[in-house]
Motif scaffolding. Sequence first.
Motif, mmCIF file in Angstrom:
data_model
loop_
_atom_site.group_PDB
_atom_site.id
_atom_site.type_symbol
_atom_site.label_atom_id
_atom_site.label_comp_id
_atom_site.label_asym_id
_atom_site.label_seq_id
_atom_site.Cartn_x
_atom_site.Cartn_y
_atom_site.Cartn_z
ATOM 1 N N SER A 36 0.859 -1.188 0.000
ATOM 2 C CA SER A 36 0.000 0.000 0.000
ATOM 3 C C SER A 36 0.890 1.231 0.000
ATOM 4 O O SER A 36 2.105 1.143 0.162
ATOM 5 C CB SER A 36 -0.820 0.059 1.292
ATOM 6 N N ALA A 37 0.244 2.382 -0.089
ATOM 7 C CA ALA A 37 0.954 3.644 0.124
ATOM 8 C C ALA A 37 1.266 3.784 1.612
ATOM 9 O O ALA A 37 0.610 3.160 2.450
ATOM 10 C CB ALA A 37 0.071 4.794 -0.323
ATOM 11 N N THR A 42 -2.526 8.313 0.914
ATOM 12 C CA THR A 42 -3.677 8.341 -0.001
ATOM 13 C C THR A 42 -4.683 9.399 0.448
ATOM 14 O O THR A 42 -5.237 10.124 -0.387
ATOM 15 C CB THR A 42 -4.311 6.948 -0.138
ATOM 16 N N GLU A 120 1.218 4.595 -3.968
ATOM 17 C CA GLU A 120 1.744 3.228 -4.097
ATOM 18 C C GLU A 120 3.023 3.222 -4.941
ATOM 19 O O GLU A 120 3.918 2.401 -4.711
ATOM 20 C CB GLU A 120 0.684 2.311 -4.723
ATOM 21 N N TYR A 182 -3.647 -1.545 -5.223
ATOM 22 C CA TYR A 182 -4.587 -0.455 -5.464
ATOM 23 C C TYR A 182 -4.641 0.054 -6.911
ATOM 24 O O TYR A 182 -5.713 0.267 -7.452
ATOM 25 C CB TYR A 182 -4.248 0.677 -4.501
ATOM 26 N N ARG A 196 -10.772 2.774 -2.574
ATOM 27 C CA ARG A 196 -10.062 2.879 -1.298
ATOM 28 C C ARG A 196 -9.949 1.519 -0.604
ATOM 29 O O ARG A 196 -10.904 0.746 -0.576
ATOM 30 C CB ARG A 196 -10.765 3.891 -0.368
ATOM 31 N N GLY A 197 -8.782 1.282 -0.058
ATOM 32 C CA GLY A 197 -8.538 0.002 0.607
ATOM 33 C C GLY A 197 -8.279 -1.128 -0.375
ATOM 34 O O GLY A 197 -8.195 -2.293 0.006
ATOM 35 N N GLY A 198 -8.105 -0.789 -1.649
ATOM 36 C CA GLY A 198 -8.059 -1.798 -2.704
ATOM 37 C C GLY A 198 -6.787 -2.620 -2.803
ATOM 38 O O GLY A 198 -6.713 -3.537 -3.625
ATOM 39 N N SER A 199 -5.791 -2.339 -1.974
ATOM 40 C CA SER A 199 -4.567 -3.145 -2.062
ATOM 41 C C SER A 199 -4.804 -4.602 -1.672
ATOM 42 O O SER A 199 -4.173 -5.508 -2.217
ATOM 43 C CB SER A 199 -3.476 -2.564 -1.163
HETATM 44 N N1 ASP Z 1 -3.602 3.319 -0.475
HETATM 45 C C1 ASP Z 1 -4.963 2.966 -0.766
HETATM 46 C C2 ASP Z 1 -5.882 3.519 0.304
HETATM 47 O O1 ASP Z 1 -5.430 4.075 1.273
HETATM 48 C C3 ASP Z 1 -5.150 1.520 -0.976
HETATM 49 C C4 ASP Z 1 -4.863 0.653 0.227
HETATM 50 O O2 ASP Z 1 -4.108 1.049 1.109
HETATM 51 O O3 ASP Z 1 -5.360 -0.452 0.281
HETATM 52 O O4 ASP Z 1 -7.058 3.409 0.164
#
Ligand code: ASP
Length: 439
Positions: A36-37, A42, A120, A182, A196-199
Amino acid sequence: MKIMKFGGTSVGRPDRMHQVKDLITRDPERKIVVLSALSGTTNALVGIGEALAEADKDLAKNRIDALHAHYLQFYKDLLKQDDTLVKAENIIKEHFEFLNIILKISFNEAINRDILAQGELLSTKLFFTLLEELQIPAVFLSALDFMSIDENQEPELLKIGEKLKSILAEHPENQIFVTQGYICKNHRKEVDNLKRGGSDYTASLIGAALGTDLIEIWTDIDGMHNNDPRIVDKTRPIAALSFDEAAELAYFGAKILHPASIWPAQMYNVPVKLLNTMEPDAPGTTITAKETTTGVKALAAKDGITAIKIKSSRMLLAYGFLRRVFEIFEKYRTPIDMITTSEVAVSLTIDDTSHLEEIKQELEQFGIVEVDENQTIICIVGHQVAETKGSIKTIMDALNEFPLRMVSYGGSRHNVSILIDASLKNQALKSLNEGLFIW
Ligand code: ASP
Ligand code: MG
């Protein structure tokens, strides 16, 4: 081969990145490391995009500078040697020059997605530079070369698999591959993302596309817990979950895992492990096709729910009524979570209220429409929970003091869902915790 995905907090500090390096070199297995980042990045990029969307260039510039300052410190704490320090400096320069150029051109949605991708790209490049400094052989993979979504935003699993296999075949000697979570390309070949959260989703898609032995999701908590640890004092990690149970929990509020990340793993039967970077030897949660013990296993709660009731005498003995109701939600692309019906009324819930007004207006052709905002779904999950003797009684006893807006039972064998006013959520979770779990 396995996938190891590390979330924002796991790479969010230089010492944590070093820990990630330790974790990926612990065993000799071939692996794809998905990052992830850095935590907070993000969100900051979203803020930059929002400022630009409102044509507030000064605010956007301030936000770019603040983020830039963070990276200028980060890399100095991450690396030691002159050559890798220069390399990292150049990486940061390249990405922040890009952000500063965007300030000067006219903003649009495609550019916004380019902005969001910077997090990322930065985290993986900096981590890769650390591996170079430590002379750990690895290959850098750009997710933009293989991760793609179609015109309906759905991942192109077969294509992803084909591309990845041919890329991996170019490096038969290598054991460690590093790539971004992501981000992806869309059908117009523009940079896009998996939301969002896609990693987590990236990790699961890669694992499924390659049919790996395992997908490891490393976060900052020791697995999926049986209740929300932020609200309830006594919670514990669940050792084993089936894909179905995990999907219900992830969808209904267990923040540890992106809900979409279950289906690819389930479809290709790749086990998923949720592990803790800060406590790498803790067993965590293992998610497989295997159905485990019966009875209640865990609770999760999803906030921000709106309940809609349609009361109609025309529903009485009519067929096709529900179809016409559903068509309205379909027209506005609004998913329905829970539904209960009586002979003259139907109640359902949504969490996306962007078209609530239009939906309400159209539903009024059928009868009286009532809307309750600020509701919470409490989802009680366990293998065959609905059939396990005594389960429903225990649940209802624990909720005796609470007015329940909706109850959904029997929709799935693994789930009982309850809708209550959001103000009662914490108390209800605590009461259920006392009633359902033996300590
Ligand atoms: N960096 C992206 C986010 O914060 C993806 C992730 O972390 O999963 O949503
Ligand atoms: Mg996450």
